[in-house]
Write an enzyme that holds these catalytic residues in place. Structure first.
Site, PDB file in Angstrom:
ATOM      1  N   ASP A 101      -0.510  -0.046  -4.655  1.00 20.89           N
ATOM      2  CA  ASP A 101      -1.621   0.081  -5.769  1.00 20.89           C
ATOM      3  C   ASP A 101      -1.703   1.605  -6.026  1.00 20.89           C
ATOM      4  O   ASP A 101      -2.389   1.899  -6.758  1.00 20.89           O
ATOM      5  CB  ASP A 101      -2.848  -0.105  -4.208  1.00 20.89           C
ATOM      6  CG  ASP A 101      -2.708   0.582  -3.207  1.00 20.89           C
ATOM      7  OD1 ASP A 101      -1.394   1.426  -2.832  1.00 20.89           O
ATOM      8  OD2 ASP A 101      -3.673   0.627  -1.949  1.00 20.89           O
ATOM      9  N   GLN A 102      -1.098   2.112  -5.834  1.00 23.44           N
ATOM     10  CA  GLN A 102      -0.595   3.697  -5.865  1.00 23.44           C
ATOM     11  C   GLN A 102       1.199   4.079  -5.279  1.00 23.44           C
ATOM     12  O   GLN A 102       1.494   3.564  -5.070  1.00 23.44           O
ATOM     13  CB  GLN A 102      -1.756   4.431  -5.907  1.00 23.44           C
ATOM     14  CG  GLN A 102      -1.966   4.613  -4.397  1.00 23.44           C
ATOM     15  CD  GLN A 102      -2.594   4.374  -3.786  1.00 23.44           C
ATOM     16  OE1 GLN A 102      -3.707   3.714  -3.983  1.00 23.44           O
ATOM     17  NE2 GLN A 102      -2.738   3.983  -2.292  1.00 23.44           N
ATOM     18  N   ASP A 147       0.935  -1.476   0.058  1.00 24.61           N
ATOM     19  CA  ASP A 147       0.159   0.198   0.304  1.00 24.61           C
ATOM     20  C   ASP A 147       1.166   1.431  -0.006  1.00 24.61           C
ATOM     21  O   ASP A 147       1.216   1.711   0.820  1.00 24.61           O
ATOM     22  CB  ASP A 147      -0.822  -0.097   0.685  1.00 24.61           C
ATOM     23  CG  ASP A 147      -1.837   0.582   1.144  1.00 24.61           C
ATOM     24  OD1 ASP A 147      -2.341   2.003  -0.065  1.00 24.61           O
ATOM     25  OD2 ASP A 147      -3.057   0.835   2.359  1.00 24.61           O
ATOM     26  N   ASP A 148       0.962   2.207  -0.963  1.00 18.26           N
ATOM     27  CA  ASP A 148       1.399   3.417  -1.234  1.00 18.26           C
ATOM     28  C   ASP A 148       2.900   3.469  -0.909  1.00 18.26           C
ATOM     29  O   ASP A 148       3.418   3.878  -1.006  1.00 18.26           O
ATOM     30  CB  ASP A 148       1.420   4.093   0.253  1.00 18.26           C
ATOM     31  CG  ASP A 148      -0.136   4.803   0.558  1.00 18.26           C
ATOM     32  OD1 ASP A 148      -0.866   4.589  -0.885  1.00 18.26           O
ATOM     33  OD2 ASP A 148      -0.355   5.408   1.538  1.00 18.26           O
ATOM     34  N   HIS A 157     -10.371  -3.029   1.405  1.00 15.04           N
ATOM     35  CA  HIS A 157     -10.935  -1.094   1.477  1.00 15.04           C
ATOM     36  C   HIS A 157     -12.000  -1.431   0.172  1.00 15.04           C
ATOM     37  O   HIS A 157     -12.145  -0.157  -0.248  1.00 15.04           O
ATOM     38  CB  HIS A 157      -9.544  -0.762   1.102  1.00 15.04           C
ATOM     39  CG  HIS A 157     -10.041   0.767   1.195  1.00 15.04           C
ATOM     40  ND1 HIS A 157      -8.691   1.443   0.965  1.00 15.04           N
ATOM     41  CD2 HIS A 157     -11.071   1.255   2.432  1.00 15.04           C
ATOM     42  CE1 HIS A 157      -9.111   2.914   1.491  1.00 15.04           C
ATOM     43  NE2 HIS A 157     -10.391   3.102   2.016  1.00 15.04           N
ATOM     44  N   CYS A 179      -6.193   4.145  -3.137  1.00 12.56           N
ATOM     45  CA  CYS A 179      -6.335   2.714  -2.980  1.00 12.56           C
ATOM     46  C   CYS A 179      -8.212   2.116  -3.200  1.00 12.56           C
ATOM     47  O   CYS A 179      -7.619   1.379  -4.265  1.00 12.56           O
ATOM     48  CB  CYS A 179      -6.378   2.922  -1.149  1.00 12.56           C
ATOM     49  SG  CYS A 179      -5.216   3.299  -0.284  1.00 12.56           S
TER      50      CYS A 179
END
Ligand SMILES: *[C@@H]1O[C@H](CO)[C@@H](O)[C@H](O)[C@H]1NC(C)=O
Ligand SMILES: *[C@@H]1O[C@H](CO)[C@@H](O)[C@H](O)[C@H]1NC(C)=O
Ligand SMILES: *[C@@H]1O[C@H](CO)[C@@H](O)[C@H](O)[C@H]1NC(C)=O
Ligand SMILES: *[C@@H]1O[C@H](CO)[C@@H](O)[C@H](O)[C@H]1NC(C)=O
Ligand SMILES: *[C@@H]1O[C@H](CO)[C@@H](O)[C@H](O)[C@H]1NC(C)=O
Length: 587
Positions: free
Chosen positions: A339-340, A33-34, A134, A73
């Protein structure tokens, strides 16, 4: 006359879809994540150590233009699981808030959507999600689990239905600090003071009752907001095993370790089963609130952020070692992504840098500059995929859907638009070019930019219809709002669009003009037309991120004890004592 010999003979003649010995492959899909693309050794970071992820890239295929379908997300994950632009499933917001921040909200990935997990489960796969979801939880009551991972094909779930947030860990501040930073206290006080002054001097006459009523209302509103922030962790930071809430709020410290041991156990269980498996390991990290277990704390040169990346890398190592130990490496496709891009606005309450690095790319999470969407993309499958291959063609995280579905021998749903493309021919070297001539970059529900990689050309044109207003100088981008917004008042529109050629300007530093690019007008024309045709093909669906679908609905609140105990449940009993950092087989 039928004889088994004939069947055997026929078996010889029929072409095997894959090399011999490989029936249905297993899948381990890892999403961080991130994580910034510039945080990994294999993408050029020389100071942060990620040896296990680097090894995956060295022994597999590394994509250098792998793009998240959204820089946030919830929509990015919806696209990843369904192979479709998030706007097609209603998972793209029309307002500021683009992700779920409350567990008792009614929005989520609709049942009509097919995830690759659901399709693989129908193909006989054992399926598991470990980590962050999420994508919603309930629709009508607190345990209908209409949006739960189980409703989307994951038999086994151990993790959090929402997302990890600063509020989930004591001492790490609150994401709502930003809301609080937007309350115009000065104006409020000045208005009240003026009001009382005018009243006192007799310029206006207000009944005592009305004045008291207004003050009471203000106090109640502030108290409710305070209560909301205070109780937020209990109501929103909880851990589930299957459909049961097992720890509320969760204790982060050793959580990555616990998730890792859960993954290892899942892989071991497959040994006694003749079914292939799909494991989606979805890290809570490296999203804030950052946490690393004791053995990683203080180990990197980059504070808690770097320690966390090192723990992520360790987990990847444990998964690979387990596949090796179980002799599954040649039967398992491993994929790793984020995810990004990194969340550049993340500075801790104490001023510590809690964000990742987007390398040479511009900006980060919540923008469609390359830093927001260009993510690591590593595919590892010894024997089936070449080792050490690097591919610079545009690919998307939506491509995982058709690739996985095809490899599992299932057919791709043909009653809907699937935007992803099967990556196997490109990864295996059968073709040189990505099938994505155009890719569309959305900021929530707003079409933000178009990417065009024309056939017969090395150019990668990118045209922005609008860009976020931000301050890149100190690297904190949209500091004032904590994330960049896509809506009026926070963006600058461009007509003609802002045009770049990424093949010449990877950092999106200098927009092209009709003077610097003689073909400017014709290029922009093609891209605008592609955007128009694409937009026409988007059918209206229920907005799963509308205000009504984001708000707290008390009757949807999952609670493992009683409300009077504020929903607390101290520990995940099935996982034994929390006071043990999981020791996993040393090699
Ligand atoms: C490596 O990653 C860290 C953490 O994000 C970052 O601060 C640093 O600048 C990166 N180093 C290089 C050489 O890219
Ligand atoms: C250019 O691309 C088209 C397909 O779009 C293909 O048919 C043609 O052979 C290509 N020409 C060259 C010179 O590569
Ligand atoms: C970064 O720059 C913006 C705009 O100049 C400013 O408001 C913000 O406080 C700065 N952030 C830091 C951490 O210096
Ligand atoms: C750009 O201009 C050149 C020369 O006029 C032409 O050959 C080429 O096809 C043009 N490319 C595009 C994408 O329009
Ligand atoms: C995490 O594991 C360490 C090492 O085993 C232990 O000392 C610590 O108490 C654990 N933390 C929690 C919150 O359980």
């Amino acid at each position: 006359m039928k004889s088994p010999w004939i069947l055997l003979f026929l078996g010889w003649l029929l072409p095997a879809p894959l090399a011999q010995g490989v029936s249905k492959p297993n899948f381990v899909l890892i999403m961080v994540d991130d994580l910034g693309i510039g945080d990994l050794g294999c993408y050029g970071n020389t100071t942060l150590k990620t040896p296990h992820i680097d090894m995956l890239a060295r022994d597999g295929v590394k994509l250098t233009q792998h793009l998240a379908a959204s820089p946030l997300c919830t929509p990015s994950r919806a696209a990843f699981l369904t192979g479709r632009y998030p706007i097609r499933s209603g998972m793209a917001a029309h307002r500021h808030v683009g992700v779920y921040i409350i567990s008792a909200a009614s929005g989520g990935l609709p049942q009509e959507e097919f995830t690759f997990a659901r399709i693989l489960k129908e193909q006989g796969y054992m399926t598991a999600l470990i980590g962050k979801w999420h994508l919603g939880l309930n629709c009508e009551h607190s345990s209908d689990h209409c949006h739960h991972p189980k409703a989307h094909g994951f038999d086994h779930f151990y993790g959090i239905p929402l997302t990890n947030l600063r509020d989930c860990q004591p001492g790490h501040g609150s994401v709502f600090y930003n809301v609080h930073a937007h309350i115009p206290y000065g104006t409020l006080v000045a208005t009240l003071a003026t009001f009382f002054f005018l009243h006192a001097t007799g310029v206006i006459a207000v009944s005592r009752r009305l004045a008291l009523g207004l003050v009471a209302l203000l106090i109640v509103a502030l108290a409710l907001f305070g209560l909301f922030v205070l109780t937020f962790p209990n109501f929103n930071c909880f851990l589930m095993r299957g459909e049961e809430v097992v720890e509320q709020p969760y204790v982060s410290e050793n959580l990555t370790q616990r998730m890792t041991s859960e993954a290892v156990e899942f892989l071991e269980r497959s040994e006694n089963s003749d079914r292939p498996f799909l494991l989606f390991f979805s890290f809570l990290q490296v999203h804030t609130a950052l946490f690393a277990s004791p053995r990683f704390r203080g180990k990197s040169l980059f504070g808690l952020y770097g320690d966390t990346v090192m723990e992520v890398d360790w987990t990847v190592g444990q998964i690979i070692k387990t596949l090796e130990r179980l002799k599954l490496k040649e039967k398992t496709l491993v994929y790793l992504t984020s995810d990004q891009g990194p969340h550049l606005e993340e500075i801790s309450v104490h001023g510590e840098v809690h964000r990742g690095h987007s390398g040479i790319y511009k900006a980060g999470k919540s923008t469609n500059w390359e830093g927001g969407i260009r993510v690591p993309g590593i595919f590892h499958w010894p024997g089936q995929l070449p080792a050490g291959k690097v591919i610079d063609e545009p690919t998307s995280n939506m491509d995982v859907f058709p690739s996985v579905v095809n490899l599992a021998g299932a057919s791709i749903p043909n009653d809907r638009q699937i935007d992803g493309r099967d990556l196997m021919p490109l990864l295996q070297g059968g073709v040189e070019r990505s099938e994505h001539e155009f890719l569309f970059h959305y900021c929530n529900a707003h079409l933000n930019a178009v990417r065009w990689h024309p056939a017969n050309s090395t150019s990668v044109w990118k045209a922005f219809f609008f860009t976020p207003d931000f301050y890149p100088k100190n690297g904190t981008a949209c500091f004032h709002t904590h994330a960049c917004f896509c809506t009026e008042g926070y963006v600058t529109h461009h007509d003609p669009p802002l045009l770049y050629d990424l093949s010449r300007d990877l950092s999106e530093s200098t927009p092209l003009t009709p003077t610097t690019e003689p073909n400017f007008t014709s290029i922009v024309e093609v891209m605008v037309e592609a955007a128009r045709v694409h937009s026409q093909g988007i059918k209206p669906v229920v907005d799963q991120l509308s205000v009504g679908h984001l708000l707290w609905k008390p009757w949807l609140q999952p609670c493992c004890s009683s409300l009077s105990q504020l929903c607390r449940c101290e520990q995940d009993h099935q996982k034994g004592s929390l006071n043990t950092e999981v020791e996993i087989h040393s090699n």
